[in-house]
Scaffold this active site. Structure first.
Site, PDB file in Angstrom:
ATOM      1  N   ASN A  40      -3.846  -7.430  -6.352  1.00 26.54           N
ATOM      2  CA  ASN A  40      -3.147  -7.525  -5.250  1.00 26.54           C
ATOM      3  C   ASN A  40      -2.992  -8.798  -4.189  1.00 26.54           C
ATOM      4  O   ASN A  40      -1.578  -9.297  -4.712  1.00 26.54           O
ATOM      5  CB  ASN A  40      -3.102  -6.014  -5.046  1.00 26.54           C
ATOM      6  CG  ASN A  40      -3.343  -5.267  -6.071  1.00 26.54           C
ATOM      7  OD1 ASN A  40      -2.988  -5.189  -6.734  1.00 26.54           O
ATOM      8  ND2 ASN A  40      -3.828  -3.924  -5.161  1.00 26.54           N
ATOM      9  N   ASP A  41      -4.145  -8.743  -3.464  1.00 23.57           N
ATOM     10  CA  ASP A  41      -4.355  -9.643  -2.782  1.00 23.57           C
ATOM     11  C   ASP A  41      -4.350 -11.534  -3.789  1.00 23.57           C
ATOM     12  O   ASP A  41      -4.291 -12.140  -2.719  1.00 23.57           O
ATOM     13  CB  ASP A  41      -5.219  -9.458  -2.142  1.00 23.57           C
ATOM     14  CG  ASP A  41      -5.517  -8.547  -0.635  1.00 23.57           C
ATOM     15  OD1 ASP A  41      -3.471  -8.771   0.036  1.00 23.57           O
ATOM     16  OD2 ASP A  41      -5.874  -7.720  -0.543  1.00 23.57           O
TER      17      ASP A  41
ATOM     18  N   ARG B 218     -15.358   1.481  -0.452  1.00 25.21           N
ATOM     19  CA  ARG B 218     -15.054  -0.172  -0.277  1.00 25.21           C
ATOM     20  C   ARG B 218     -14.875  -0.475   1.291  1.00 25.21           C
ATOM     21  O   ARG B 218     -14.575   0.694   1.918  1.00 25.21           O
ATOM     22  CB  ARG B 218     -13.211  -0.939  -0.402  1.00 25.21           C
ATOM     23  CG  ARG B 218     -13.060  -1.701   0.142  1.00 25.21           C
ATOM     24  CD  ARG B 218     -12.103  -3.213  -0.375  1.00 25.21           C
ATOM     25  NE  ARG B 218     -10.575  -1.782   0.064  1.00 25.21           N
ATOM     26  CZ  ARG B 218      -9.842  -2.231  -0.108  1.00 25.21           C
ATOM     27  NH1 ARG B 218      -8.785  -3.051  -1.264  1.00 25.21           N
ATOM     28  NH2 ARG B 218      -8.334  -1.406   0.308  1.00 25.21           N
TER      29      ARG B 218
ATOM     30  N   CYS C  94     -10.041  -4.318  -9.874  1.00 19.84           N
ATOM     31  CA  CYS C  94      -9.341  -2.966  -8.841  1.00 19.84           C
ATOM     32  C   CYS C  94      -8.439  -3.352  -8.558  1.00 19.84           C
ATOM     33  O   CYS C  94      -7.496  -2.508  -7.329  1.00 19.84           O
ATOM     34  CB  CYS C  94     -10.799  -1.860  -7.770  1.00 19.84           C
ATOM     35  SG  CYS C  94     -10.925  -3.836  -7.168  1.00 19.84           S
TER      36      CYS C  94
ATOM     37  N   ARG D 253       2.945  -9.878  -0.204  1.00 24.99           N
ATOM     38  CA  ARG D 253       3.518  -9.016  -1.103  1.00 24.99           C
ATOM     39  C   ARG D 253       4.139  -7.437  -0.718  1.00 24.99           C
ATOM     40  O   ARG D 253       3.824  -6.088  -1.767  1.00 24.99           O
ATOM     41  CB  ARG D 253       1.834  -8.076  -1.483  1.00 24.99           C
ATOM     42  CG  ARG D 253       1.231  -7.480  -0.871  1.00 24.99           C
ATOM     43  CD  ARG D 253      -0.753  -7.230  -0.929  1.00 24.99           C
ATOM     44  NE  ARG D 253      -0.796  -6.157  -1.566  1.00 24.99           N
ATOM     45  CZ  ARG D 253      -1.912  -5.379  -1.616  1.00 24.99           C
ATOM     46  NH1 ARG D 253      -3.480  -6.488  -1.144  1.00 24.99           N
ATOM     47  NH2 ARG D 253      -2.337  -4.957  -1.917  1.00 24.99           N
TER      48      ARG D 253
ATOM     49  N   HIS E  70       0.890  -1.649   0.017  1.00 31.35           N
ATOM     50  CA  HIS E  70      -0.240  -0.053  -0.210  1.00 31.35           C
ATOM     51  C   HIS E  70       0.925   1.077  -0.063  1.00 31.35           C
ATOM     52  O   HIS E  70       0.173   2.415  -0.214  1.00 31.35           O
ATOM     53  CB  HIS E  70      -0.846  -0.407   1.373  1.00 31.35           C
ATOM     54  CG  HIS E  70      -1.964  -0.691   0.896  1.00 31.35           C
ATOM     55  ND1 HIS E  70      -1.865  -2.845   1.093  1.00 31.35           N
ATOM     56  CD2 HIS E  70      -3.219  -0.977   0.567  1.00 31.35           C
ATOM     57  CE1 HIS E  70      -3.079  -3.045   1.043  1.00 31.35           C
ATOM     58  NE2 HIS E  70      -3.795  -2.260   0.400  1.00 31.35           N
TER      59      HIS E  70
ATOM     60  N   GLU F 248     -10.909 -11.606  -3.522  1.00 32.89           N
ATOM     61  CA  GLU F 248      -8.981 -11.038  -3.542  1.00 32.89           C
ATOM     62  C   GLU F 248      -8.827 -12.590  -3.126  1.00 32.89           C
ATOM     63  O   GLU F 248      -7.606 -12.819  -2.731  1.00 32.89           O
ATOM     64  CB  GLU F 248      -8.699  -9.945  -3.294  1.00 32.89           C
ATOM     65  CG  GLU F 248      -9.664  -9.806  -1.738  1.00 32.89           C
ATOM     66  CD  GLU F 248      -8.944  -8.284  -2.093  1.00 32.89           C
ATOM     67  OE1 GLU F 248      -8.375  -7.565  -2.067  1.00 32.89           O
ATOM     68  OE2 GLU F 248     -10.251  -7.598  -0.204  1.00 32.89           O
TER      69      GLU F 248
ATOM     70  N   ARG G 294     -10.233   3.395  -1.680  1.00 33.00           N
ATOM     71  CA  ARG G 294      -9.831   2.428   0.239  1.00 33.00           C
ATOM     72  C   ARG G 294     -10.355   3.159   0.854  1.00 33.00           C
ATOM     73  O   ARG G 294      -9.216   4.064   1.457  1.00 33.00           O
ATOM     74  CB  ARG G 294      -8.714   2.534  -0.326  1.00 33.00           C
ATOM     75  CG  ARG G 294      -8.013   1.519  -1.052  1.00 33.00           C
ATOM     76  CD  ARG G 294      -6.401   1.645  -1.352  1.00 33.00           C
ATOM     77  NE  ARG G 294      -5.966   0.055  -2.281  1.00 33.00           N
ATOM     78  CZ  ARG G 294      -5.664   0.131  -3.803  1.00 33.00           C
ATOM     79  NH1 ARG G 294      -5.880   1.407  -4.029  1.00 33.00           N
ATOM     80  NH2 ARG G 294      -5.461  -0.862  -4.292  1.00 33.00           N
TER      81      ARG G 294
HETATM   82  C1  PEP Z   1      -6.548  -5.511  -4.098  1.00 32.93           C
HETATM   83  O1  PEP Z   1      -6.200  -6.330  -3.782  1.00 32.93           O
HETATM   84  O2  PEP Z   1      -6.880  -5.936  -4.884  1.00 32.93           O
HETATM   85  C2  PEP Z   1      -7.167  -4.682  -3.483  1.00 32.93           C
HETATM   86  C3  PEP Z   1      -7.416  -3.596  -4.826  1.00 32.93           C
HETATM   87  O3  PEP Z   1      -6.464  -4.050  -2.493  1.00 32.93           O
HETATM   88  P1  PEP Z   1      -5.720  -3.565  -1.767  1.00 32.93           P
HETATM   89  O4  PEP Z   1      -4.512  -3.277  -2.633  1.00 32.93           O
HETATM   90  O5  PEP Z   1      -6.225  -2.360  -1.108  1.00 32.93           O
HETATM   91  O6  PEP Z   1      -5.844  -4.771  -0.758  1.00 32.93           O
HETATM   92 MG    MG Z   2      -6.729  -6.724  -1.055  1.00 32.99          MG
END
Ligand code: PEP
Ligand code: MG
Length: 576
Positions: A456-457, A334, A504, A467, A191, A433, A298
């Site tokens: 991402n997750d 979210r 996303c 990550r 993040h 995710e 977020r």
């Molecule tokens: C993700 O996990 O892809 C996502 C968009 O949420 P975050 O990056 O805030 O975990």
């Molecule tokens: Mg996520």
């Protein structure tokens, strides 16, 4: 001149002097004081204790007002430590008899006491260890001054170098004179990196040893496109990068002209390009870059960088502002996704060995319905000001989704009984995710109005790759065949169930992946605002038929390496 390679975290080039931000530990120096300074040193200590007590009383007051007495207990415990004559005496004695400077006396005393509590083996006693530790750090902060205040008082633009940063630190840079940053640790989808892209601050992370290679004041070039950092560049190198920086600016201003152009493939297929935002201050940039709504808000960033929780009114104002400005375009809010690399020390959650696998996202909200309900109330109240949708993060199974919906229903009933207005038909969707959610997407689709894939997750959990860990960043492969299969499966399932599906995660903003995702049938791409014009240009230059062909072909490869090579070759062909 030294050249270092790291992970390109946020595009652009920054050139400036290095500023060290050592947030990991306080730099405590030990020295003997002069006997005649004992009183002055004790006075400084007492002042810091008074200030800490005042802060704690204030925080406690706010917490009691917003979420009740039960949640303020932690602050009572901290105040008790500050009022404990034994604790205070111990530090006084160290200053008086051992002639230790106050910072070291506080540090060594809190370390000793908390270690003794931890080693007691009694779980109740060892809980006291974290109270002592937190109180010690608060006193030290008041003695040494807060690093953030130092950042805030910067007079000239700097590039921050740090071993590691928290997302809250990056969020803080918004207001400061930080033009770039470099870190030893971190990954592209941490993040910290995501936030840097939102703030349009060039950044390179995962450099492993940048803090050892640079000195405060060194001249740095941060190339956030290639992940290169140059320390004390030679003149010709500096000139080359200055030229490149100007070129990037020109290209960006050209692309921004596409703002009002439709997002349509050459054979007329339309998709939506949306913005990911972390706060209301980013909405203007989203609109200026031509986003057709917010695909991911977020909300947890409102909870960071503060010692209390945001109240219902504060949250309501933030959501209402965004929804109103974006109207008639949708804004997908979210719900709170705290935990993992976005933690709140004052929530007093017990430390976890694997925070990413722990009490984060929807799990935390279901554990703390008090916090969740305030949050949902604010969101629902904002829903009448535009096109607002709600999205739950980290759903791993049907029970979790049902429980979240049940709490939402309770909040709706409370609002109704008070006569408060909200959109009764507000759309509720979920993030896909967690691999388990991707696998049972057919069941989940029956209980929800839309999906958004959080790659991402999803990648982190599918490939078991943290990550934020730079050591294994090379294994974080968005094109891994398992990830592509999951994505394809979820898109098909959503469409079979008649619901829309977006993405996303950061994958939706990588030019190399766009044709494949388009060909797989994704309806919506949501990304950091600066990427919107770049991705628009790519989509406008490809046909859906061609994209579908690519998407089919990539499914036949057995490794990410082969897929990447194939896609790069295709990209080159299209460019010539
Ligand atoms: C993700 O996990 O892809 C996502 C968009 O949420 P975050 O990056 O805030 O975990
Ligand atoms: Mg996520």
């Amino acid at each position: 001149m030294i050249e270092l390679k790291g992970i390109a975290a946020s595009p652009g080039i920054a050139i400036g002097r290095t500023f060290f931000l050592d947030k990991e530990e306080f730099a405590i120096k030990k020295h003997k004081i002069d006997k005649k300074n004992i009183d002055a040193e004790i006075f400084r200590f007492n002042e810091a204790v008074d200030k800490s007590r005042f802060e704690l009383v204030e925080i406690k007051k706010k917490i009691v007002e917003s979420i009740g007495h039960k949640n303020a207990k932690i602050f009572d415990a901290h105040i008790l430590v500050l009022n404990d004559p034994l604790f205070i005496e111990k530090i006084h004695n160290r200053i008086k008899t051992e002639l230790l400077n106050v910072e070291y006396a506080v540090w060594i005393t809190t370390e000793e006491l908390s270690n003794a509590f931890i080693q007691s083996g009694d779980s109740l006693v060892s809980e006291r260890a974290s109270d002592i530790h937190d109180v010690g750090r608060r006193i030290l902060r008041n003695l040494l001054g807060n690093e953030r205040e130092i950042l805030a008082s910067l007079q000239e633009e700097v590039i921050v170098a740090a071993a590691d940063l928290a997302p809250s630190d990056t969020a803080q840079m918004r207001k400061e004179k930080v033009i770039g940053f470099v870190t030893d640790m971190g990954g592209r989808t941490s993040h910290v990196a995501i936030m840097a892209r939102s703030l349009e601050i060039p950044a390179v992370v995962g450099l492993k040893e940048i803090t050892e290679k640079v000195e405060p004041g060194d001249l740095l070039i941060v190339d956030g496109n290639s992940g290169t950092v140059i320390v004390n560049p030679e003149n010709d190198v500096l000139k080359k990068y200055e030229k490149e920086k100007k070129k990037i600016r020109v290209v960006a201003s050209e692309l921004i002209k596409l703002k009002d152009v439709m997002v349509r493939t050459v054979d007329g297929h339309e998709v939506r390009l949306m913005a990911n935002i972390e706060g209301p201050e980013e909405i203007e940039s989203a609109i200026n870059h031509g986003a057709e709504g917010v695909g991911l808000y977020r909300t947890e960033f409102l909870y960071l960088n503060r010692s209390d929780l945001p109240g219902e009114e504060e949250q309501f104002e933030a959501y209402k502002y965004v929804v109103d400005l974006m109207k008639p375009h949708p804004v997908t809010i979210r719900t709170l996704d705290l935990g993992g690399d976005k933690f709140l020390s004052h929530l007093n959650l017990s430390p976890e060995i694997n925070p990413s696998l722990g009490c984060r996202g929807i799990r935390l909200c279901l554990n703390r319905p008090d916090i969740f309900k305030i949050h949902l109330r604010a969101i629902l109240r904002a829903s009448i000001f535009g096109n607002l949708k709600i999205m739950y993060p980290l759903i791993s199974g049907i029970e979790e989704l049902k429980r979240a919906n049940q709490i939402l229903e309770e909040v709706k009933q409370e609002l109704t009984s008070k006569g408060t207005e909200f959109n009764r038909d507000v759309e509720v969707g979920i993030m896909i995710e967690v691999p388990s959610a991707a696998i049972i997407a057919d069941f989940l689709a029956k209980e929800t109005r839309f999906f958004s894939i959080g790659t991402n997750d999803l990648i982190q959990y599918s490939l078991a790759i943290d990550r934020v860990n730079e050591k294994i960043a090379y294994l974080y492969e968005p094109l891994h065949p398992s990830v592509l299969r999951l994505i394809k499966g979820v898109i098909d399932t959503a469409h079979n169930a008649g619901i829309e599906i977006g993405m996303c995660g950061e994958m939706a903003s990588d030019p190399l992946f766009i044709p494949v995702l388009l060909g797989m049938g994704l309806d919506e791409f949501s990304m950091g605002s600066i990427s919107v014009p770049v991705i628009k240009e790519i989509i406008r230059n490809i046909s859906l038929v061609e994209a579908k062909g690519l998407a089919e072909k990539v499914m036949n490869f057995s490794s990410a390496g082969e897929i990447e090579e194939f896609l790069r070759t295709q990209l080159k062909k299209n460019q010539t």
